[in-house]
Design a protein around this motif. Structure first.
Motif, short mmCIF file in Angstrom:
data_model
loop_
_atom_site.label_atom_id
_atom_site.label_comp_id
_atom_site.label_asym_id
_atom_site.label_seq_id
_atom_site.Cartn_x
_atom_site.Cartn_y
_atom_site.Cartn_z
N THR A 105 0.83 -1.21 0.00
CA THR A 105 0.00 0.00 0.00
C THR A 105 0.87 1.26 0.00
O THR A 105 0.59 2.22 -0.73
CB THR A 105 -0.93 0.00 1.24
N HIS A 170 -2.29 15.38 12.06
CA HIS A 170 -2.77 16.71 12.40
C HIS A 170 -2.11 17.77 11.50
O HIS A 170 -2.80 18.62 10.91
CB HIS A 170 -2.48 16.98 13.87
N VAL A 173 -3.31 17.46 7.83
CA VAL A 173 -4.66 18.00 7.62
C VAL A 173 -4.61 19.53 7.60
O VAL A 173 -5.27 20.18 6.77
CB VAL A 173 -5.64 17.50 8.71
N GLU A 174 -3.80 20.11 8.47
CA GLU A 174 -3.64 21.57 8.44
C GLU A 174 -3.09 22.07 7.10
O GLU A 174 -3.58 23.04 6.53
CB GLU A 174 -2.67 22.01 9.55
N MET A 176 -3.26 20.56 4.28
CA MET A 176 -4.31 20.33 3.31
C MET A 176 -5.28 21.50 3.24
O MET A 176 -5.69 21.93 2.15
CB MET A 176 -5.10 19.11 3.77
N LEU A 183 -4.23 18.48 -2.14
CA LEU A 183 -5.06 17.68 -1.25
C LEU A 183 -4.79 16.18 -1.37
O LEU A 183 -4.58 15.50 -0.36
CB LEU A 183 -6.50 18.01 -1.63
N ARG A 184 -4.78 15.67 -2.59
CA ARG A 184 -4.58 14.22 -2.76
C ARG A 184 -3.20 13.79 -2.28
O ARG A 184 -3.04 12.70 -1.73
CB ARG A 184 -4.79 13.82 -4.23
N LEU A 187 -3.30 13.58 1.43
CA LEU A 187 -4.11 12.41 1.80
C LEU A 187 -3.28 11.12 1.65
O LEU A 187 -3.33 10.24 2.51
CB LEU A 187 -5.35 12.36 0.89
N ILE A 190 -1.09 10.89 4.61
CA ILE A 190 -1.85 10.48 5.80
C ILE A 190 -2.04 8.96 5.80
O ILE A 190 -1.85 8.28 6.82
CB ILE A 190 -3.21 11.21 5.86
N PHE A 191 -2.38 8.41 4.62
CA PHE A 191 -2.59 6.95 4.55
C PHE A 191 -1.28 6.19 4.76
O PHE A 191 -1.27 5.11 5.34
CB PHE A 191 -3.24 6.57 3.22
N ARG A 194 -0.70 6.03 8.38
CA ARG A 194 -1.60 5.03 8.96
C ARG A 194 -1.06 3.62 8.74
O ARG A 194 -1.16 2.76 9.60
CB ARG A 194 -2.97 5.22 8.30
N VAL B 173 -13.09 12.96 -1.83
CA VAL B 173 -11.93 13.82 -2.08
C VAL B 173 -12.35 15.03 -2.94
O VAL B 173 -11.93 16.16 -2.69
CB VAL B 173 -10.77 13.03 -2.74
N LEU B 183 -13.26 19.76 5.58
CA LEU B 183 -12.18 18.84 5.25
C LEU B 183 -12.06 17.67 6.24
O LEU B 183 -12.01 16.50 5.85
CB LEU B 183 -10.90 19.67 5.25
N ARG B 184 -12.07 17.99 7.54
CA ARG B 184 -11.91 16.92 8.54
C ARG B 184 -13.09 15.96 8.51
O ARG B 184 -12.93 14.77 8.72
CB ARG B 184 -11.74 17.53 9.93
N LEU B 187 -12.67 13.67 5.61
CA LEU B 187 -11.57 12.75 5.93
C LEU B 187 -12.06 11.63 6.86
O LEU B 187 -11.73 10.46 6.67
CB LEU B 187 -10.44 13.54 6.59
N PHE B 191 -12.04 7.57 6.09
CA PHE B 191 -11.48 6.55 6.98
C PHE B 191 -12.54 5.51 7.37
O PHE B 191 -12.23 4.32 7.51
CB PHE B 191 -10.87 7.18 8.23
#
Lengths: 228, 228
Positions: A105, A170, A173-174, A176, A183-184, A187, A190-191, A194, B173, B183-184, B187, B191
């Motif tokens: 991933t 955090h 996201v800020e 973004m 944005l993508r 994202l 972020i993934f 995770r 998205v 946005l949050r 998101l 998830f």
């Protein structure tokens, strides 16, 4: 590449062959995670592709290990610590397979990131990666050396990784919100964070299984007070 | 609540008790996912809290099932289909535990969403939820009834869930880019979709284990051509 010789061996030989396949699988999974991270940081699609290609061999090793584990249970009907070692090896391979999926991933999302201008925020990922990999290596070491103390010590380190992931998410996201054009990209980062957090979860599982194999103690799902 | 009676029973009684605990765990996991979804759709923090609270009982059941499974292996040294049934029950409980974690994550993110104005895009989640739950129920049925055909039939349904998730993520998205103030929220919905996609992955694992238990065949990681 997979050790098959034990088919006619003793229990000790069969268990050693099983453990060798688990270690080979752990080595491949580690390499796959390293490649995924390298593909991300160096923006190298080719390295990402090798990380993705690694996955199939790892999947096949998981099946082989499960098959060999059940064969050993059937042929030798091991008890006590011998039984626990076989069960722990099978559980370990299941966690390794999921970690290798995380590498895949990460590599896929890295390839998406490579199509756009670089994001300096990729640096937020590095400390998570290093923390997760150090947990992973120590958890496998705890299994190999049957080191109960090391296994126990890995588990609480997951909290730090969760904190790193929350902090990185955090910030991403800020960023973004400030720069919706990327944005993508944010994202995807972020993934990836995770995924690394989940690598830490699997390392925790492996450490718990190592303690179970060596000390017959199930330390999963303990309260914070009880697990220290 | 957990069945302990089998400690002095025959193999069949012990296996039945093990399977009963697995079914109880499956029931609790299903309820927890239902509550998480209800908490999301009805914007009800209390229902979310019950979904989160369910998790501890499910975690403890997983430990009990693993312990009982190993006890059965030690005491009865089962072979062939009996051994496979015990191994499959233990694997099933591990998948259920992870599904219950997904319910917890969905409930936590639903509570975050409840602090902000409602997003109509929550409707994108419902078809994913329904598809994932139907896979889950059929996979548990395949295990209970040892229904190889049903188990095999669950596996390819995961592709549809992946497609639903990709389509929903894509829309979310897009909405995020149009409305960065939310946005949050978007998101969190992304998830939650990802959690449901993973519920489908675990249902697939359960279906594969059901086939293994009933037919001694490992259908994991087959190519698309081979698995149809």
């Amino acid at each position: 590449m997979i050790a098959h010789k034990h088919i006619l061996g003793t229990f000790d030989e069969s268990l050693a062959a099983l453990r060798n396949n688990v270690l080979m699988m752990a080595g491949l999974t580690e390499r796959s995670l390293e490649r995924a991270m390298k593909g991300l940081v160096n923006r190298d699609d080719n390295i990402c592709a090798t990380a993705i290609a690694d996955d199939e061999e790892i999947d096949q090793l998981e099946k082989q290990i499960d098959k060999d584990g059940v064969d050993i249970l059937l042929r030798f009907q091991p008890v006590a610590s011998d039984l626990r070692r076989v069960v722990a090896a099978m559980k370990l391979s299941s966690n390794l397979e999921r970690m290798a999926d995380m590498a895949t991933t990460i590599a896929r999302r890295a390839r998406k990131l490579n199509r756009h201008p670089p994001l300096p925020e990729v640096e937020l990922i590095r400390p998570m990666y290093e923390h997760a990999m150090s947990m992973f290596k120590d958890s496998v070491d705890a299994f190999v050396r049957e080191d109960v103390d090391l296994g126990r010590a890995v588990v609480p380190r997951d909290e730090k990784l969760d904190q790193l992931n929350r902090a990185a998410s955090h910030k991403l996201v800020e960023r973004m919100a400030q720069d919706p054009d990327q944005l993508r990209g944010y994202l995807n980062l972020i993934f990836i964070g995770r995924c690394l957090e989940r690598v830490g979860d699997h390392a925790t599982n492996i450490a718990e299984d190592a303690v179970y194999a060596a000390a017959a103690e199930d330390i999963r799902h303990q309260t914070a007070a009880a697990s220290v």
